[in-house]
Design a protein around this motif. Structure first.
Motif, PDB file in Angstrom:
ATOM      1  N   MET A 108       0.811  -1.178   0.002  1.00 53.50           N
ATOM      2  CA  MET A 108      -0.087  -0.081   0.076  1.00 53.50           C
ATOM      3  C   MET A 108       0.809   1.381  -0.031  1.00 53.50           C
ATOM      4  N   ALA A 109       2.119   0.942  -0.158  1.00 53.10           N
ATOM      5  CA  ALA A 109       3.049   2.253   0.315  1.00 53.10           C
ATOM      6  C   ALA A 109       2.964   3.241  -1.152  1.00 53.10           C
ATOM      7  N   ASP A 110       2.631   2.633  -2.021  1.00 50.18           N
ATOM      8  CA  ASP A 110       2.543   3.529  -3.373  1.00 50.18           C
ATOM      9  C   ASP A 110       1.246   4.331  -3.627  1.00 50.18           C
ATOM     10  N   VAL A 111       0.418   4.181  -2.540  1.00 50.21           N
ATOM     11  CA  VAL A 111      -1.111   4.823  -2.624  1.00 50.21           C
ATOM     12  C   VAL A 111      -0.417   5.967  -2.087  1.00 50.21           C
ATOM     13  N   PRO A 112      -1.206   7.201  -2.873  1.00 50.74           N
ATOM     14  CA  PRO A 112      -0.935   8.214  -2.147  1.00 50.74           C
ATOM     15  C   PRO A 112      -1.821   8.781  -1.433  1.00 50.74           C
ATOM     16  N   PRO A 113      -1.447   9.503  -0.173  1.00 55.54           N
ATOM     17  CA  PRO A 113      -2.155  10.118   0.912  1.00 55.54           C
ATOM     18  C   PRO A 113      -3.687  10.709   0.339  1.00 55.54           C
ATOM     19  N   LEU A 114      -4.801  10.639   0.867  1.00 52.81           N
ATOM     20  CA  LEU A 114      -5.990  11.027   0.444  1.00 52.81           C
ATOM     21  C   LEU A 114      -5.971  12.580   0.813  1.00 52.81           C
ATOM     22  N   VAL A 115      -5.201  13.063   1.916  1.00 55.16           N
ATOM     23  CA  VAL A 115      -5.111  14.443   2.279  1.00 55.16           C
ATOM     24  C   VAL A 115      -3.709  14.578   2.655  1.00 55.16           C
ATOM     25  N   SER A 116      -3.025  15.781   2.207  1.00 55.91           N
ATOM     26  CA  SER A 116      -1.743  16.090   2.671  1.00 55.91           C
ATOM     27  C   SER A 116      -1.929  17.692   3.030  1.00 55.91           C
ATOM     28  N   PHE A 117      -1.343  17.891   4.277  1.00 52.37           N
ATOM     29  CA  PHE A 117      -1.086  19.278   4.942  1.00 52.37           C
ATOM     30  C   PHE A 117       0.356  19.564   4.514  1.00 52.37           C
ATOM     31  N   ARG A 118       0.405  20.905   4.071  1.00 54.12           N
ATOM     32  CA  ARG A 118       1.891  21.356   3.835  1.00 54.12           C
ATOM     33  C   ARG A 118       1.928  22.794   4.582  1.00 54.12           C
ATOM     34  N   ASP A 119       3.032  22.716   5.542  1.00 55.81           N
ATOM     35  CA  ASP A 119       2.893  24.068   6.249  1.00 55.81           C
ATOM     36  C   ASP A 119       1.422  24.982   6.619  1.00 55.81           C
ATOM     37  N   VAL A 120       0.576  24.064   7.242  1.00 52.09           N
ATOM     38  CA  VAL A 120      -0.726  24.979   7.269  1.00 52.09           C
ATOM     39  C   VAL A 120      -0.674  25.597   8.703  1.00 52.09           C
ATOM     40  N   ARG A 121      -1.212  26.867   8.519  1.00 49.06           N
ATOM     41  CA  ARG A 121      -1.407  27.860   9.659  1.00 49.06           C
ATOM     42  C   ARG A 121      -2.879  28.265   9.848  1.00 49.06           C
ATOM     43  N   VAL A 122      -3.371  28.230  10.869  1.00 49.80           N
ATOM     44  CA  VAL A 122      -4.676  28.744  11.247  1.00 49.80           C
ATOM     45  C   VAL A 122      -4.416  29.799  12.250  1.00 49.80           C
ATOM     46  N   ASP A 123      -5.207  30.879  11.995  1.00 46.23           N
ATOM     47  CA  ASP A 123      -5.253  31.974  13.001  1.00 46.23           C
ATOM     48  C   ASP A 123      -6.561  32.019  13.522  1.00 46.23           C
ATOM     49  N   ARG A 124      -6.773  32.197  14.941  1.00 42.78           N
ATOM     50  CA  ARG A 124      -7.969  32.231  15.728  1.00 42.78           C
ATOM     51  C   ARG A 124      -7.797  33.441  16.671  1.00 42.78           C
ATOM     52  N   GLY A 125      -8.894  34.219  16.858  1.00 44.56           N
ATOM     53  CA  GLY A 125      -8.756  35.423  17.863  1.00 44.56           C
ATOM     54  C   GLY A 125      -7.467  36.078  17.831  1.00 44.56           C
ATOM     55  N   GLY A 126      -6.814  36.240  16.709  1.00 45.75           N
ATOM     56  CA  GLY A 126      -5.618  37.083  16.594  1.00 45.75           C
ATOM     57  C   GLY A 126      -4.372  36.643  16.661  1.00 45.75           C
ATOM     58  N   ARG A 127      -4.391  34.991  16.839  1.00 49.03           N
ATOM     59  CA  ARG A 127      -3.140  34.381  17.051  1.00 49.03           C
ATOM     60  C   ARG A 127      -3.271  33.014  16.452  1.00 49.03           C
ATOM     61  N   ALA A 128      -1.904  32.562  16.059  1.00 52.91           N
ATOM     62  CA  ALA A 128      -1.964  31.261  15.325  1.00 52.91           C
ATOM     63  C   ALA A 128      -2.144  30.129  16.318  1.00 52.91           C
ATOM     64  N   VAL A 129      -3.163  29.344  16.003  1.00 52.32           N
ATOM     65  CA  VAL A 129      -3.648  28.309  16.768  1.00 52.32           C
ATOM     66  C   VAL A 129      -2.952  26.977  16.166  1.00 52.32           C
ATOM     67  N   LEU A 130      -2.758  26.921  14.792  1.00 53.15           N
ATOM     68  CA  LEU A 130      -1.874  25.715  14.145  1.00 53.15           C
ATOM     69  C   LEU A 130      -0.932  26.607  13.398  1.00 53.15           C
ATOM     70  N   THR A 131       0.286  26.266  13.222  1.00 56.06           N
ATOM     71  CA  THR A 131       1.628  26.598  12.591  1.00 56.06           C
ATOM     72  C   THR A 131       2.436  25.372  12.201  1.00 56.06           C
ATOM     73  N   GLY A 132       2.880  25.824  10.782  1.00 55.84           N
ATOM     74  CA  GLY A 132       3.699  24.655  10.320  1.00 55.84           C
ATOM     75  C   GLY A 132       3.243  23.250  10.402  1.00 55.84           C
ATOM     76  N   VAL A 133       1.920  23.242   9.976  1.00 53.69           N
ATOM     77  CA  VAL A 133       1.436  21.672  10.062  1.00 53.69           C
ATOM     78  C   VAL A 133       1.659  20.800   8.579  1.00 53.69           C
ATOM     79  N   THR A 134       2.370  19.995   8.822  1.00 53.59           N
ATOM     80  CA  THR A 134       2.900  19.252   7.581  1.00 53.59           C
ATOM     81  C   THR A 134       2.567  17.613   7.965  1.00 53.59           C
ATOM     82  N   ALA A 135       1.578  17.011   7.463  1.00 56.02           N
ATOM     83  CA  ALA A 135       1.248  15.940   7.707  1.00 56.02           C
ATOM     84  C   ALA A 135       0.350  15.116   6.354  1.00 56.02           C
ATOM     85  N   ASP A 136       0.266  14.020   6.443  1.00 54.76           N
ATOM     86  CA  ASP A 136      -0.507  12.982   5.442  1.00 54.76           C
ATOM     87  C   ASP A 136      -1.479  12.238   6.173  1.00 54.76           C
ATOM     88  N   ILE A 137      -2.832  12.102   5.507  1.00 60.86           N
ATOM     89  CA  ILE A 137      -3.716  11.326   6.094  1.00 60.86           C
ATOM     90  C   ILE A 137      -3.888  10.180   4.997  1.00 60.86           C
TER      91      ILE A 137
END
Ligand SMILES: Nc1ncnc2c1ncn2[C@@H]1O[C@H](COP(=O)(O)OP(=O)(O)OP(=O)(O)O)[C@@H](O)[C@H]1O
Ligand SMILES: [Mg+2]
Length: 247
Positions: free
Chosen positions: A1-30
Motif C-alpha cells: 500500500m506504500a505506493d497509494v498517495p495519501p488522501l489528504v496532505s497538509f503542507r505548512d498549514v497555519r490557522v489563526d483564531r482570535g488574532g493568534r496562530a492556533v496551528l502553525t507549520g502543520v505538515t502531515a499526511d492522511i
C-alpha cells in the motif's frame, strides 16, 4: 500500500483564531482508506484542524486532497462530519424521526409534517449504524452512545469518501465506546471510507487506528503507526510523564 498517495496532505498549514496562530507549520499526511487518530492535549488545535479541512476556517499553506478514482476531482465529493459539540439543542422536544426529517429537508423547518418516505429513509440510514430501534425516541432521551450513532448515521448520508469524527466517544461508557469504534472499523473495511477521528483514549486508538497524528501546541510533533507513535517512551517524550490522560 506504500505506493497509494495519501488522501489528504497538509503542507505548512497555519490557522489563526482570535488574532493568534492556533496551528502553525502543520505538515502531515492522511493515508487513503485508513483510520487516522488525531491526538493532543486540550487546546492543541485538533478541532481547528478538522474545521480547516472542511473549509470552515481559513488557512494559509496547503491542504491538498487527492480524491476521485479518476483523479478528476481534487476534493472528496462528500465529507461526513460529526462535530465535537452539537449545533442543535439536544433538549429540543423532537424525536429522532423529526431530526432526520429536518436533515433530509436541508435543515429547513417542516410545516406540514413529514412524508412517509422520510421514515423509510431514516430507518435505512439508522440500520447502517445498528440503531433503527431509536427512530421514535425523543432526542433528549437518547443515551450518549445512541446519540453518537444517530449523528454518525446523518454523517454517512450521502456515503462520504472522508469521515471526520471529533471526539465521537466522549462521555459514553466503555462498552458503548468499544462498540462504536468497532462499528467505525467495520464501515471503514466495508466501504473504504477514510476516517479521521479525534480521541484521547490511547488503548482504543492502538486497537482501532492505522495511523496517528500527534498535535502539540498547534504543530504536528509525531506521526506514524500507533505502535511507534503511542509507545510509552514516545508519549512521555512528547507530552511528559502524565501523557495524554489528563483532561
Ligand atoms: N473562536 C475562537 N477564537 C479564539 N480562539 C479560539 C477559538 N476557538 C478555539 N480557539 C483557541 O484555539 C486553540 C485550539 O482550539 P481547539 O478547539 O482546536 O483545540 P482542541 O485540541 O480541539 O481542544 P479540546 O481537546 O479541548 O477539544 C485553543 O487555544 C482555543 O482556545
Ligand atoms: Mg476539540
Amino acid at each position: 500500500m506504500a505506493d497509494v498517495p495519501p488522501l489528504v496532505s497538509f503542507r505548512d498549514v497555519r490557522v489563526d483564531r482570535g488574532g493568534r496562530a492556533v496551528l502553525t507549520g502543520v505538515t502531515a499526511d492522511i493515508p487513503r482508506g485508513g483510520i487516522t487518530a488525531l491526538v493532543g492535549l486540550n487546546g492543541s488545535g485538533k478541532s481547528t484542524l478538522l474545521r480547516a479541512m472542511l473549509g470552515e476556517l481559513p488557512h494559509r499553506g496547503d491542504i491538498i486532497y487527492r480524491c476521485g478514482h479518476d483523479h478528476s476531482r481534487p476534493r472528496p465529493e462528500y465529507v461526513g462530519y460529526v462535530p465535537q459539540r452539537l449545533a442543535i439543542d439536544a433538549r429540543l422536544p423532537i424525536t429522532v424521526r423529526d431530526l432526520f426529517g429536518l436533515a433530509l429537508n436541508g435543515w429547513r423547518p417542516v410545516v406540514f409534517g413529514f412524508r412517509k418516505s422520510v421514515s423509510v429513509r431514516a430507518t435505512e440510514m439508522l440500520k447502517k449504524v445498528d440503531a433503527a430501534h431509536v427512530l421514535d425516541v425523543p432526542i433528549d432521551g437518547l443515551s450518549g452512545g445512541q446519540m453518537q450513532r444517530v449523528l454518525l448515521a446523518l454523517a454517512l448520508d450521502p456515503q462520504p469518501e472522508l469521515l471526520l469524527l471529533d471526539e465521537p466517544a466522549a462521555g459514553i461508557d466503555f462498552k458503548d465506546e468499544q462498540d462504536f469504534y468497532q462499528l467505525i472499523a467495520t464501515l471503514n473495511r466495508n466501504t473504504g471510507v477514510t476516517v479521521v477521528l479525534v480521541s484521547h483514549d490511547l488503548p482504543t486508538i492502538t486497537r482501532f487506528a492505522s495511523h496517528v497524528l500527534c498535535l502539540q501546541a498547534g504543530t504536528i510533533r509525531r506521526q506514524g503507526h500507533p505502535a511507534d507513535v503511542l509507545s510509552k517512551e514516545s508519549v512521555a517524550a512528547t507530552f511528559g510523564p502524565t501523557g495524554l490522560g489528563a483532561r
